[in-house]
Motif scaffolding. Structure first.
Motif, PDB file in Angstrom:
ATOM      1  N   ALA A 145       0.852  -1.189   0.000  1.00 10.85           N
ATOM      2  CA  ALA A 145       0.000   0.000   0.000  1.00 10.85           C
ATOM      3  C   ALA A 145       0.886   1.236   0.000  1.00 10.85           C
ATOM      4  CB  ALA A 145      -0.909   0.005   1.224  1.00 10.85           C
ATOM      5  N   PHE A 189      -6.056   2.141   6.248  1.00 12.75           N
ATOM      6  CA  PHE A 189      -7.155   1.174   6.290  1.00 12.75           C
ATOM      7  C   PHE A 189      -7.690   1.091   7.715  1.00 12.75           C
ATOM      8  CE2 PHE A 189      -4.697  -0.818   2.674  1.00 12.75           C
ATOM      9  CZ  PHE A 189      -5.575  -0.382   1.699  1.00 12.75           C
ATOM     10  N   VAL A 241     -11.203  -3.534   7.587  1.00 12.80           N
ATOM     11  CA  VAL A 241     -10.560  -3.895   6.325  1.00 12.80           C
ATOM     12  C   VAL A 241      -9.244  -4.617   6.573  1.00 12.80           C
ATOM     13  CG1 VAL A 241      -9.456  -2.951   4.258  1.00 12.80           C
ATOM     14  CG2 VAL A 241     -11.668  -2.087   4.986  1.00 12.80           C
ATOM     15  N   SER A 242      -8.461  -4.152   7.539  1.00  6.67           N
ATOM     16  CA  SER A 242      -7.190  -4.809   7.861  1.00  6.67           C
ATOM     17  C   SER A 242      -7.420  -6.249   8.301  1.00  6.67           C
ATOM     18  CB  SER A 242      -6.457  -4.029   8.965  1.00  6.67           C
ATOM     19  OG  SER A 242      -6.138  -2.727   8.533  1.00  6.67           O
ATOM     20  N   ASN A 245      -4.762   4.144  -1.826  1.00 11.53           N
ATOM     21  CA  ASN A 245      -6.021   4.448  -1.153  1.00 11.53           C
ATOM     22  C   ASN A 245      -6.167   5.945  -0.888  1.00 11.53           C
ATOM     23  OD1 ASN A 245      -8.437   4.149   0.259  1.00 11.53           O
ATOM     24  ND2 ASN A 245      -7.391   3.821   2.212  1.00 11.53           N
ATOM     25  N   PRO A 281     -13.088   6.303  -1.893  1.00 13.91           N
ATOM     26  CA  PRO A 281     -12.560   5.492  -0.800  1.00 13.91           C
ATOM     27  C   PRO A 281     -13.583   5.268   0.313  1.00 13.91           C
ATOM     28  CG  PRO A 281     -11.731   7.722  -0.641  1.00 13.91           C
ATOM     29  CD  PRO A 281     -12.514   7.663  -1.912  1.00 13.91           C
ATOM     30  N   ILE A 329     -14.858   1.761   1.693  1.00 14.23           N
ATOM     31  CA  ILE A 329     -14.302   0.970   2.796  1.00 14.23           C
ATOM     32  C   ILE A 329     -14.166   1.797   4.071  1.00 14.23           C
ATOM     33  CG2 ILE A 329     -13.092  -0.626   1.269  1.00 14.23           C
ATOM     34  CD1 ILE A 329     -10.525   0.959   1.814  1.00 14.23           C
ATOM     35  N   ASP A 330     -14.920   2.885   4.153  1.00 11.97           N
ATOM     36  CA  ASP A 330     -14.854   3.733   5.338  1.00 11.97           C
ATOM     37  C   ASP A 330     -15.306   2.951   6.572  1.00 11.97           C
ATOM     38  OD1 ASP A 330     -14.719   6.588   6.518  1.00 11.97           O
ATOM     39  OD2 ASP A 330     -16.715   5.880   7.090  1.00 11.97           O
ATOM     40  N   GLU A 331     -14.509   2.997   7.620  1.00  9.35           N
ATOM     41  CA  GLU A 331     -14.778   2.216   8.839  1.00  9.35           C
ATOM     42  C   GLU A 331     -16.104   2.616   9.480  1.00  9.35           C
ATOM     43  OE1 GLU A 331     -13.598  -0.632  11.858  1.00  9.35           O
ATOM     44  OE2 GLU A 331     -12.797  -0.190   9.874  1.00  9.35           O
TER      45      GLU A 331
END
Length: 456
Positions: free
Chosen positions: A177, A186, A190-191, A222, A376, A379-381
């Motif tokens: 990355a 991330f 996702v991690s 990202n 992005p 995949i936002d937490e």
């Protein structure tokens, strides 16, 4: 033999028959699968195994043993019940309980830790340990501030399915990355999902390192806030031309990024200078909060229910270049509806805009692959933990794993243990129905019944 003695004998024989029947019934029930003995009545279906798990276990050709390690009196029954469901799915999976109090020597022999699941495959000689705390997760801040233990998530399927995939597979992939352009980090979810699919993610600064490592099997970019340097643009172009794989979550940026845009346009896609909106499929009266149309026919959307929803916020927009270069195939997998719009400071342009696409270039040996998401926030937490039923993370993990022929997406998000409530996001006619119409109808019916009985 007296009548009383006969009656007592019949009673004794009947009692023996009933007791024997109960014992036999208990033995039969004990051999039934866990899903039959205990139905999944939980609100978030924590015991229900998904198709990803079932497909993985159906394809097993190696024996796996799952050791439940701990004091049986203290092991959470949800964990033991859940693990037994794996044993019911395949003869290749065996579940054993290791009593850490009575048999500490067995812990040493297995090199296991108390209060864990130890997943072991003798064929590959690989093991993976899963602490119970990683399965039933708690809100640490709640305990710290209020002294109360609040359970938040159940990650049994994600952890256990990922562990089985890890111990039965010899495949391991390395992802890099990029950093140095204000890229977003991330989130934990996702991690964890990348880790569950046996993908190792390393950070790289292309300018400092001067090259893309030879063991890089996928390069991730990202949400870069600033543009690539000229040297970095050359590195990416050369990497792709040699059959490399790149995944970009581009995002909207106020500053122009000509080098990044050039890399993308060389593969048949334009990163438009503006923000995408959708006047038909949007959330909470905000056309910049888009429910994308999921397109079939791409490996990124395999296994994704097109009736399910993805949600992206404040997205950039992609379009195909007028003349797609020879040898390149562009496959959109996520778009706006025909009510889409490209919004700039000066104008609004209607049309259907691409929000995610795969561009492949055939080479003499193999192919280059560029995957681009226009936002992005996919995949936002915070977004994905607030809306756990979105397909955002599935699309992202499919986009990652489809770069590898021998890696499957076995990353399964954890399930919420929070109390869920039914909410109506839009009032309107529903509010009028429930607040006025239904109560008025019930009142009228009651008055009619009362009046009728009064006349009698």
């Amino acid at each position: 033999m007296t009548r009383k003695l006969k009656k007592g004998g019949y009673t004794a024989i009947l009692s023996v028959i009933v007791i024997a029947a109960v014992i036999i019934l208990n033995m039969i029930v004990g051999r039934l699968p866990e899903k039959v003995r205990q139905w999944d009545m939980s609100s978030s279906q924590i015991y229900t195994l998904g198709e990803t798990t079932k497909d993985l276990i159906k394809g097993l050709d190696k024996d796996v043993t799952i050791y439940v390690v701990g004091d049986p009196a203290n092991i959470d029954k949800r964990i033991t019940s859940f693990v037994n469901r794996y044993g019911d799915l395949s003869s290749h999976i065996k579940v054993e309980t290791v009593d850490s109090v009575l048999h500490p020597e067995q812990l040493k022999k297995l090199n296991a830790t108390d209060s864990t699941l130890l997943v072991s495959c003798e064929t590959t000689n690989k093991t993976q340990s899963i602490p119970f705390a990683d399965i039933i997760k708690i809100d640490e801040s709640s305990y710290y501030y209020y002294g109360q233990t609040k359970e938040t998530e159940f990650d049994g399927e994600g952890q256990l399915t990922g562990a089985i995939s890890h111990v039965t597979s010899d495949v391991s992939k390395t992802i890099y990355a990029t950093e140095g352009h204000g890229e977003a980090a991330f989130g934990n979810t996702v991690s964890d999902m990348l880790k569950k699919s046996n993908l190792t993610v390393n950070s790289i600064n292309l300018l400092k390192d001067g090259k893309i490592p030879e063991d890089c099997e996928l390069l991730l970019i990202n949400d870069p806030a600033s543009d690539l340097a000229n040297d970095e643009k050359t590195m990416l172009t050369d990497y792709l031309d040699k059959g490399g794989h790149v995944l970009i979550l581009a995002g909207y940026a106020e500053k122009e990024r000509p080098n990044l845009t050039s890399v993308i346009s060389a593969y048949g896609l334009n990163l438009e200078n503006g923000m995408a909106a959708d006047t038909k499929n949007f959330y909470q009266n905000n056309p910049y909060y888009i429910f994308p149309t999921i397109e079939t026919g791409s490996d990124v959307t395999n296994g994704v229910d097109t009736r399910s929803a993805a949600l992206v916020l404040q997205s950039a927009a992609l379009t195909k270049t007028e003349n797609v270069p020879d040898g390149i195939t562009v496959t959109p997998f996520m778009q706006t509806s025909d009510g889409g719009m490209l919004v700039t400071e000066d104008a609004q342009k209607k049309g259907t805009y691409i929000l995610g696409a795969v561009s492949e270039k055939k080479l003499d040996t193999g192919s280059a692959r560029l995957t681009v998401f226009s936002t992005p926030t996919l995949i936002d937490e915070k977004l994905n933990t607030s809306f756990t039923n979105l397909t955002n993370l599935t699309l992202f993990m499919n986009a990652v794993t489809s770069n590898f022929e021998d890696v499957a997406n076995v990353s399964i998000p954890s399930k919420s243990l929070d109390v869920t409530y039914n909410t109506v996001t839009h009032g309107g006619m529903w509010g009028i129905l429930f607040i006025f119409v239904i109560p008025a109808a019930v009142l009228c019916c009651g008055l009619m019944v009362w009046f009728k009985r009064r006349r009698l």
